[in-house]
Write a protein that holds these residues in place. Structure first.
Motif, PDB file in Angstrom:
ATOM      1  N   ALA A  60     -17.030   6.670  -3.473  1.00  0.00           N
ATOM      2  CA  ALA A  60     -15.597   6.962  -3.536  1.00  0.00           C
ATOM      3  C   ALA A  60     -14.765   6.227  -4.291  1.00  0.00           C
ATOM      4  N   ALA A  61     -15.536   5.167  -4.902  1.00  0.00           N
ATOM      5  CA  ALA A  61     -14.564   4.374  -5.935  1.00  0.00           C
ATOM      6  C   ALA A  61     -14.124   5.022  -7.036  1.00  0.00           C
ATOM      7  N   ALA A  62     -15.050   5.795  -7.521  1.00  0.00           N
ATOM      8  CA  ALA A  62     -15.015   6.775  -8.584  1.00  0.00           C
ATOM      9  C   ALA A  62     -13.873   7.936  -8.495  1.00  0.00           C
ATOM     10  N   SER A  63     -13.418   8.092  -7.268  1.00  0.00           N
ATOM     11  CA  SER A  63     -12.668   9.438  -7.007  1.00  0.00           C
ATOM     12  C   SER A  63     -11.431   9.241  -7.642  1.00  0.00           C
ATOM     13  N   THR A  64     -10.848  10.334  -8.207  1.00  0.00           N
ATOM     14  CA  THR A  64      -9.592  10.232  -8.794  1.00  0.00           C
ATOM     15  C   THR A  64      -8.457  10.299  -7.636  1.00  0.00           C
ATOM     16  N   ALA A  65      -7.011   9.460  -7.935  1.00  0.00           N
ATOM     17  CA  ALA A  65      -6.231   9.366  -7.178  1.00  0.00           C
ATOM     18  C   ALA A  65      -5.392  10.795  -6.777  1.00  0.00           C
ATOM     19  N   SER A  66      -4.901  11.052  -5.914  1.00  0.00           N
ATOM     20  CA  SER A  66      -4.199  12.179  -5.346  1.00  0.00           C
ATOM     21  C   SER A  66      -2.995  12.393  -6.140  1.00  0.00           C
ATOM     22  N   THR A  67      -3.028  13.574  -6.607  1.00  0.00           N
ATOM     23  CA  THR A  67      -1.609  13.851  -7.242  1.00  0.00           C
ATOM     24  C   THR A  67      -0.178  13.746  -6.570  1.00  0.00           C
ATOM     25  N   THR A  68       0.762  13.151  -6.990  1.00  0.00           N
ATOM     26  CA  THR A  68       1.953  12.928  -6.359  1.00  0.00           C
ATOM     27  C   THR A  68       3.181  13.437  -7.254  1.00  0.00           C
ATOM     28  N   TRP A  69       4.342  13.524  -6.414  1.00  0.00           N
ATOM     29  CA  TRP A  69       5.482  13.910  -7.372  1.00  0.00           C
ATOM     30  C   TRP A  69       5.840  13.287  -8.550  1.00  0.00           C
ATOM     31  N   ILE A  70       5.090  11.740  -8.612  1.00  0.00           N
ATOM     32  CA  ILE A  70       5.477  10.950  -9.595  1.00  0.00           C
ATOM     33  C   ILE A  70       4.778  11.672 -11.027  1.00  0.00           C
ATOM     34  N   TYR A  82       4.490   3.961  -9.899  1.00  0.00           N
ATOM     35  CA  TYR A  82       3.419   3.722  -9.210  1.00  0.00           C
ATOM     36  C   TYR A  82       3.249   2.014  -8.771  1.00  0.00           C
ATOM     37  N   LEU A  83       3.977   1.326  -9.524  1.00  0.00           N
ATOM     38  CA  LEU A  83       3.720  -0.200  -9.525  1.00  0.00           C
ATOM     39  C   LEU A  83       4.520  -0.616  -8.239  1.00  0.00           C
ATOM     40  N   THR A  84       5.613   0.448  -8.202  1.00  0.00           N
ATOM     41  CA  THR A  84       6.761   0.024  -6.951  1.00  0.00           C
ATOM     42  C   THR A  84       6.316   0.648  -5.645  1.00  0.00           C
ATOM     43  N   ARG A  85       5.138   1.479  -5.896  1.00  0.00           N
ATOM     44  CA  ARG A  85       4.662   2.222  -4.385  1.00  0.00           C
ATOM     45  C   ARG A  85       5.656   3.093  -4.116  1.00  0.00           C
ATOM     46  N   ILE A  86       6.738   3.521  -4.719  1.00  0.00           N
ATOM     47  CA  ILE A  86       7.968   4.461  -4.499  1.00  0.00           C
ATOM     48  C   ILE A  86       7.330   5.821  -3.916  1.00  0.00           C
ATOM     49  N   ASP A  87       5.999   6.149  -4.206  1.00  0.00           N
ATOM     50  CA  ASP A  87       5.622   7.206  -3.463  1.00  0.00           C
ATOM     51  C   ASP A  87       5.125   7.046  -2.184  1.00  0.00           C
ATOM     52  N   LYS A  88       5.128   5.758  -1.817  1.00  0.00           N
ATOM     53  CA  LYS A  88       4.719   5.627  -0.469  1.00  0.00           C
ATOM     54  C   LYS A  88       5.937   4.623   0.362  1.00  0.00           C
ATOM     55  N   PRO A  89       6.703   5.216   0.863  1.00  0.00           N
ATOM     56  CA  PRO A  89       8.143   4.580   1.419  1.00  0.00           C
ATOM     57  C   PRO A  89       7.873   4.014   2.510  1.00  0.00           C
ATOM     58  N   MET A 129      14.466  -1.307  -0.673  1.00  0.00           N
ATOM     59  CA  MET A 129      13.648  -0.365  -1.470  1.00  0.00           C
ATOM     60  C   MET A 129      13.514  -1.266  -2.872  1.00  0.00           C
ATOM     61  N   VAL A 130      14.545  -2.124  -3.522  1.00  0.00           N
ATOM     62  CA  VAL A 130      14.190  -2.900  -4.669  1.00  0.00           C
ATOM     63  C   VAL A 130      13.132  -3.927  -4.392  1.00  0.00           C
ATOM     64  N   MET A 131      13.491  -4.545  -3.478  1.00  0.00           N
ATOM     65  CA  MET A 131      12.660  -6.043  -3.382  1.00  0.00           C
ATOM     66  C   MET A 131      11.324  -5.500  -2.901  1.00  0.00           C
ATOM     67  N   ARG A 132      11.040  -4.462  -2.117  1.00  0.00           N
ATOM     68  CA  ARG A 132       9.651  -4.301  -1.795  1.00  0.00           C
ATOM     69  C   ARG A 132       9.033  -3.635  -2.920  1.00  0.00           C
TER      70      ARG A 132
END
Length: 368
Positions: A60-70, A82-89, A129-132
């Motif tokens: 599973a480690a080689a699997s690609t990440a799922s596509t998001t709006w980013i 992606y660094l901010t994890r804004i796609d995972k609120p 949001m910013v500090m997370r």
């Protein structure tokens, strides 16, 4: 909200190459674990914590990440988002809810006009949001090499090399500048209170290396808003109400972050990281039930001390039911189930807030 704390912590991180362990000290074997090694690791864990083949296998480690709006945005900005994890609120919400509880409860106690909670909920929402996001940047700067060894975090931007440490540090400076702007909208008591979380923000990333209770330290850090929200509204903390509210939030954090930690049990053993998931082992479910009961009891006590009415306790009851549902359904040997349980815990915080908000709405409408 502890902008000053995070600024100093980022400097400390940069000075120490921003890694948990040097490359020669970490056994980089995730994804290539032999049957013998997997058996040895399984023998360390309690029987119900022994991991199924999906944890041991590296396929599973080689699997690609799922596509998001980013992924629809320009390539140059994608790594930073992606660094901010804004796609995972969910992380932002878990940081925001204790602030929202406290702001709403303080507004109720002071019979503040509607503009007061609206103003501070907006400020704390932006701050969360910013500090997370800033916290995620700092975490990934520390954990760049470690993330390469953990199946779930292989695709993070720094681990994958999409951006380098210097770029991440410059981005962090921008995040902290925005966070500072939010903090300076508060009164001086609140600014100092926010800055006083320095020690917690500084030591948390190190706790998983020296104790099996990093989730408790995260709880102390992540629920600081239960104190800060009240002081922002009232000018000072009402400790009789806020201390049980804060303690209940800490218990809540240990519940949801223990569920989260179960995703990485095997990887954590390989790299020498501790967590309550490993500590609780086969007793995880009953212990988390007890912590959930403590969460509800302590927040309920805060409600009693703040003279709340029926809407508050209705929301608290819905939050309790949600926690019970999560713990009943979560399979601690399944990563997808653990993630769903982690997200589900966020809904308990939402319902608690809705209860406090309902009480305040009754008050300002003149129906009380």
């Amino acid at each position: 909200m502890a902008v000053i704390a995070l600024t100093r912590f980022s400097r400390l991180s940069a000075g120490r190459c921003l890694t948990r362990n040097s490359a020669h000290n970490i056994p980089w074997t995730i994804g290539h674990t032999s049957r013998q090694t997997a058996g040895q690791i399984a023998g360390i864990l309690p029987s119900s914590t022994k991991l199924s083949s999906r944890y041991v296998s590296g396929t599973a480690a080689a699997s690609t990440a799922s596509t998001t709006w980013i992924d629809r945005l320009p390539p140059k900005i994608r790594p930073y988002l992606y660094l901010t994890r804004i796609d995972k609120p969910i992380g932002t919400l878990l940081l925001f809810y204790p602030c929202a509880w406290s702001i709403t409860m303080a507004s109720y106690a002071l019979e503040a006009p509607l503009t007061v909670p609206l103003t501070y909920l907006g400020l704390f929402g932006l701050g969360a949001m910013v500090m997370r996001g800033a916290g995620c940047t700092i975490n990934d700067m520390w954990d760049k090499n470690l993330d390469k060894a953990v199946e779930r975090t292989l695709s993070r931007p720094l681990a994958r090399g999409d951006i380098n440490q210097r770029q991440a540090l410059a981005f962090l400076a921008g995040q902290l500048t925005v966070g500072l702007g939010v903090l300076l909208h508060l009164n001086w008591y609140s600014i100092l209170l926010g800055a006083s979380s320095l020690s917690l923000v500084t030591v948390y990333p190190l706790m998983k290396r020296i104790t099996y209770w990093p989730q408790a330290v995260l709880g102390l850090t992540f629920n600081w808003g239960a104190l800060l929200g009240w002081s922002a509204v009232a000018g000072a903390v009402n400790w009789s109400v806020c201390l049980p509210l804060y303690a209940g939030g800490v218990c809540w954090t240990v519940v949801y972050d223990s569920i989260y930690a179960h995703q990485d049990k095997l990887d954590d053993i390989n790299v020498g990281i501790h967590s309550t998931a490993l500590l609780f082992g086969e007793q995880t479910r009953p212990i988390l039930y007890a912590l959930s009961a403590s969460t509800v009891s302590l927040i309920g006590l805060a409600g009693v001390l703040n003279a709340h009415g029926a809407p508050f306790y209705l929301g608290l009851g819905l939050g309790a039911a949600q926690l019970a549902r999560v713990l009943w359904k979560t399979d601690f040997e399944s990563r997808p189930s653990c993630w769903q349980g982690f997200v589900g815990c966020g809904w308990s915080g939402f319902w608690i807030w809705m209860g406090a908000l309902g009480d305040y709405a009754v008050l300002v409408s003149g129906l009380a």
